[in-house]
Design an enzyme around this catalytic site. Sequence first.
Site, mmCIF file in Angstrom:
data_model
loop_
_atom_site.group_PDB
_atom_site.id
_atom_site.type_symbol
_atom_site.label_atom_id
_atom_site.label_comp_id
_atom_site.label_asym_id
_atom_site.label_seq_id
_atom_site.Cartn_x
_atom_site.Cartn_y
_atom_site.Cartn_z
ATOM 1 N N ARG A 121 34.037 1.363 -28.894
ATOM 2 C CA ARG A 121 33.960 2.825 -29.143
ATOM 3 C C ARG A 121 33.304 3.583 -27.988
ATOM 4 N NH1 ARG A 121 32.631 0.918 -34.322
ATOM 5 N NH2 ARG A 121 34.468 0.957 -35.670
ATOM 6 N N LYS A 143 40.122 13.733 -19.171
ATOM 7 C CA LYS A 143 41.378 13.411 -19.872
ATOM 8 C C LYS A 143 41.765 11.993 -19.481
ATOM 9 C CE LYS A 143 43.593 17.875 -20.579
ATOM 10 N NZ LYS A 143 44.757 18.716 -20.241
ATOM 11 N N GLU A 185 48.214 20.867 -6.752
ATOM 12 C CA GLU A 185 47.151 21.241 -7.694
ATOM 13 C C GLU A 185 46.138 22.151 -7.005
ATOM 14 O OE1 GLU A 185 47.684 20.490 -10.730
ATOM 15 O OE2 GLU A 185 49.021 18.751 -10.621
ATOM 16 N N LYS A 231 37.627 23.039 -11.080
ATOM 17 C CA LYS A 231 37.958 22.233 -12.268
ATOM 18 C C LYS A 231 36.701 22.025 -13.113
ATOM 19 C CE LYS A 231 40.540 18.929 -14.563
ATOM 20 N NZ LYS A 231 41.507 17.894 -14.586
ATOM 21 N N GLU A 241 40.304 22.020 -24.123
ATOM 22 C CA GLU A 241 41.509 22.837 -23.907
ATOM 23 C C GLU A 241 41.826 23.761 -25.082
ATOM 24 O OE1 GLU A 241 44.496 20.719 -21.635
ATOM 25 O OE2 GLU A 241 46.046 22.009 -22.463
ATOM 26 N N ARG A 245 40.955 26.153 -20.323
ATOM 27 C CA ARG A 245 41.493 24.965 -19.642
ATOM 28 C C ARG A 245 43.019 24.980 -19.586
ATOM 29 N NH1 ARG A 245 39.247 18.702 -19.997
ATOM 30 N NH2 ARG A 245 40.639 17.905 -18.388
ATOM 31 N N ASN A 249 47.416 24.495 -16.656
ATOM 32 C CA ASN A 249 48.820 24.115 -16.865
ATOM 33 C C ASN A 249 49.783 25.032 -16.119
ATOM 34 O OD1 ASN A 249 48.019 22.066 -18.558
ATOM 35 N ND2 ASN A 249 48.047 23.361 -20.384
ATOM 36 N N HIS A 252 53.079 23.804 -14.772
ATOM 37 C CA HIS A 252 53.308 22.476 -15.324
ATOM 38 C C HIS A 252 54.358 22.460 -16.432
ATOM 39 C CE1 HIS A 252 49.896 21.492 -12.894
ATOM 40 N NE2 HIS A 252 49.860 20.241 -13.303
ATOM 41 N N HIS A 256 57.030 19.958 -15.735
ATOM 42 C CA HIS A 256 57.198 18.803 -16.622
ATOM 43 C C HIS A 256 58.680 18.608 -16.955
ATOM 44 C CE1 HIS A 256 56.042 16.138 -20.013
ATOM 45 N NE2 HIS A 256 57.114 16.659 -20.585
ATOM 46 N N HIS A 269 55.132 14.338 -8.947
ATOM 47 C CA HIS A 269 54.529 15.303 -9.869
ATOM 48 C C HIS A 269 54.224 16.619 -9.127
ATOM 49 C CE1 HIS A 269 52.038 16.823 -13.116
ATOM 50 N NE2 HIS A 269 51.032 16.981 -12.275
HETATM 51 P P1 NAD Z 1 48.914 7.082 -8.415
HETATM 52 O O1 NAD Z 1 47.673 6.746 -9.118
HETATM 53 O O2 NAD Z 1 50.163 6.419 -8.851
HETATM 54 O O3 NAD Z 1 48.700 6.858 -6.861
HETATM 55 C C1 NAD Z 1 49.769 7.118 -5.989
HETATM 56 C C2 NAD Z 1 50.024 5.967 -5.018
HETATM 57 O O4 NAD Z 1 49.019 5.993 -4.021
HETATM 58 C C3 NAD Z 1 49.951 4.596 -5.661
HETATM 59 O O5 NAD Z 1 50.963 3.781 -5.135
HETATM 60 C C4 NAD Z 1 48.584 4.081 -5.227
HETATM 61 O O6 NAD Z 1 48.511 2.680 -5.189
HETATM 62 C C5 NAD Z 1 48.457 4.685 -3.863
HETATM 63 N N1 NAD Z 1 47.112 4.898 -3.366
HETATM 64 C C6 NAD Z 1 46.018 5.276 -4.060
HETATM 65 N N2 NAD Z 1 45.000 5.502 -3.245
HETATM 66 C C7 NAD Z 1 45.436 5.240 -1.994
HETATM 67 C C8 NAD Z 1 44.833 5.300 -0.721
HETATM 68 N N3 NAD Z 1 43.597 5.737 -0.558
HETATM 69 N N4 NAD Z 1 45.584 4.949 0.360
HETATM 70 C C9 NAD Z 1 46.871 4.554 0.200
HETATM 71 N N5 NAD Z 1 47.502 4.517 -0.985
HETATM 72 C C10 NAD Z 1 46.791 4.846 -2.060
HETATM 73 O O7 NAD Z 1 49.219 8.662 -8.485
HETATM 74 P P2 NAD Z 1 48.264 9.936 -8.556
HETATM 75 O O8 NAD Z 1 49.087 11.031 -8.022
HETATM 76 O O9 NAD Z 1 46.935 9.681 -7.972
HETATM 77 O O10 NAD Z 1 48.054 10.135 -10.111
HETATM 78 C C11 NAD Z 1 49.129 10.441 -10.969
HETATM 79 C C12 NAD Z 1 48.678 10.193 -12.377
HETATM 80 O O11 NAD Z 1 47.572 11.033 -12.682
HETATM 81 C C13 NAD Z 1 49.725 10.495 -13.429
HETATM 82 O O12 NAD Z 1 49.781 9.442 -14.326
HETATM 83 C C14 NAD Z 1 49.219 11.752 -14.107
HETATM 84 O O13 NAD Z 1 49.593 11.830 -15.459
HETATM 85 C C15 NAD Z 1 47.738 11.590 -13.967
HETATM 86 N N6 NAD Z 1 46.969 12.852 -14.014
HETATM 87 C C16 NAD Z 1 45.902 12.900 -14.839
HETATM 88 C C17 NAD Z 1 45.150 14.045 -14.905
HETATM 89 C C18 NAD Z 1 43.936 14.097 -15.787
HETATM 90 O O14 NAD Z 1 43.357 15.166 -15.952
HETATM 91 N N7 NAD Z 1 43.520 12.983 -16.323
HETATM 92 C C19 NAD Z 1 45.478 15.171 -14.120
HETATM 93 C C20 NAD Z 1 46.580 15.066 -13.261
HETATM 94 C C21 NAD Z 1 47.329 13.905 -13.223
HETATM 95 N N1 GLY Z 2 45.106 18.385 -15.333
HETATM 96 C C1 GLY Z 2 44.890 19.359 -16.344
HETATM 97 C C2 GLY Z 2 43.624 19.172 -17.076
HETATM 98 O O1 GLY Z 2 42.821 18.332 -16.756
HETATM 99 O O2 GLY Z 2 43.401 19.880 -18.025
#
Ligand code: NAD
Ligand code: GLY
Length: 366
Positions: A121, A143, A185, A231, A241, A245, A249, A252, A256, A269
């Site tokens: 938990r 998130k 972003e 942020k 949200e 917050r 979006n 988005h 999306h 993305h």
């Molecule tokens: P990712 O985590 O897939 O990373 C992109 C690529 O970069 C991967 O192949 C990774 O191995 C590589 N990589 C990472 N760090 C590196 C580095 N320093 N040097 C070289 N390569 C590197 O993609 P992302 O864009 O970081 O994240 C996308 C994800 O984030 C999605 O799943 C999305 O839903 C999520 N997201 C979450 C939130 C949130 O608030 N939690 C907000 C936006 C996006």
């Molecule tokens: N990426 C949008 C949020 O964190 O609310």
Amino acid sequence: MKTINLKTKQQNHPIHIGENVLTMLPGILETAKTGQKIAIVSNQTIWELHGETLLATFAESDYTLHIILIPDGESYKTMDTVQTILDTLIEKHFERKDVLLAFGGGVIGDMAGFAAAIYLRGIPFVQIPTTLLAQVDAAIGGKTGVNHPSGKNLIGAFYQPICTLVELSFLDTLPKKEVLCGLAEVVKYGIIGNTGLFKYLETHSEKIATLNIKDHHRLWEYIIRWSCGDKATIVSADEREAGLRENLNFGHTIGHGIESASHYTLYSHGEAVALGMKAALELAETGRLLDKKSTKRMTSLLKKLGFKTKLDSSVTTEAVIEGMRTDKKIRNGKLRFILPTALGTVVTIDDVTMDDVRIAVDNLHA
Ligand code: NAD
Ligand code: GLY
């Protein structure tokens, strides 16, 4: 080094940004009185590039480290992968005070955070983001979650890290397409509220458009600090949200739809969000919320920074609209759009007609 404080009802969740920020980690864990076991969740790509730097952080401490490498890619952001993380925690007898550390991009951060939220938990969790997108967005705000075959991020929890360490030098190895992804972003923060950031992006657009972070640390440090600050302010005011917050979006909703219509392959993305922002700007202009000059200024920055502003003809308007229907942001069956009324000001609109959305998406093809 700069520290930004994200405050929730429960506690402070500091974000430390700069170079050599990982050196702070042992001290932070000691202050938080965590246990002695740390599970590091990462993937092979990141581990090969930066694993040694992270290990060096613990060279003089007594923590027992367990490295969990999961396959690289969004397609592995699943309950199955979370299960493998949980299996390791159980097998290694992790207790309530032991730590889960996310070391990677948003995919790793979302999954590790979710595993930390549900194991016993909730156990302490640290975010060390290594992509621009994760540093300015995903690793901040709590998130966490995974995808479901029916849609992205449909399963998850709000769960805040005890801290986020944003190490700039990790971005030196980031491929340019990933830099562009995070940059979308950043532009979003500028349009929805931070006019100073927007102007900074305009002024330095040529350098930024090279997507070369390695040779411009100072410039990117400003950009990242500003974005993290925005942020943190938004999440501190509205963690769950309920209102403010939602502004995050912007771009988005249609973005999306574009990602879904192109099966998450044709556009990253960030590219999809940039197209979504362009369409949202048009919707705002059509709805007489935004004047032509402002629309042009914002669209022009997207172009200057190298975002595609034209949607490929293979991604049909109807498919984009269909893709929008699985959006988490739908309330009472209505799509909600965040639309600018001026640079730095946005409103939420839930009565945009489908005809107007269709026209805005159609115009992305023009
Ligand atoms: P990712 O985590 O897939 O990373 C992109 C690529 O970069 C991967 O192949 C990774 O191995 C590589 N990589 C990472 N760090 C590196 C580095 N320093 N040097 C070289 N390569 C590197 O993609 P992302 O864009 O970081 O994240 C996308 C994800 O984030 C999605 O799943 C999305 O839903 C999520 N997201 C979450 C939130 C949130 O608030 N939690 C907000 C936006 C996006
Ligand atoms: N990426 C949008 C949020 O964190 O609310």
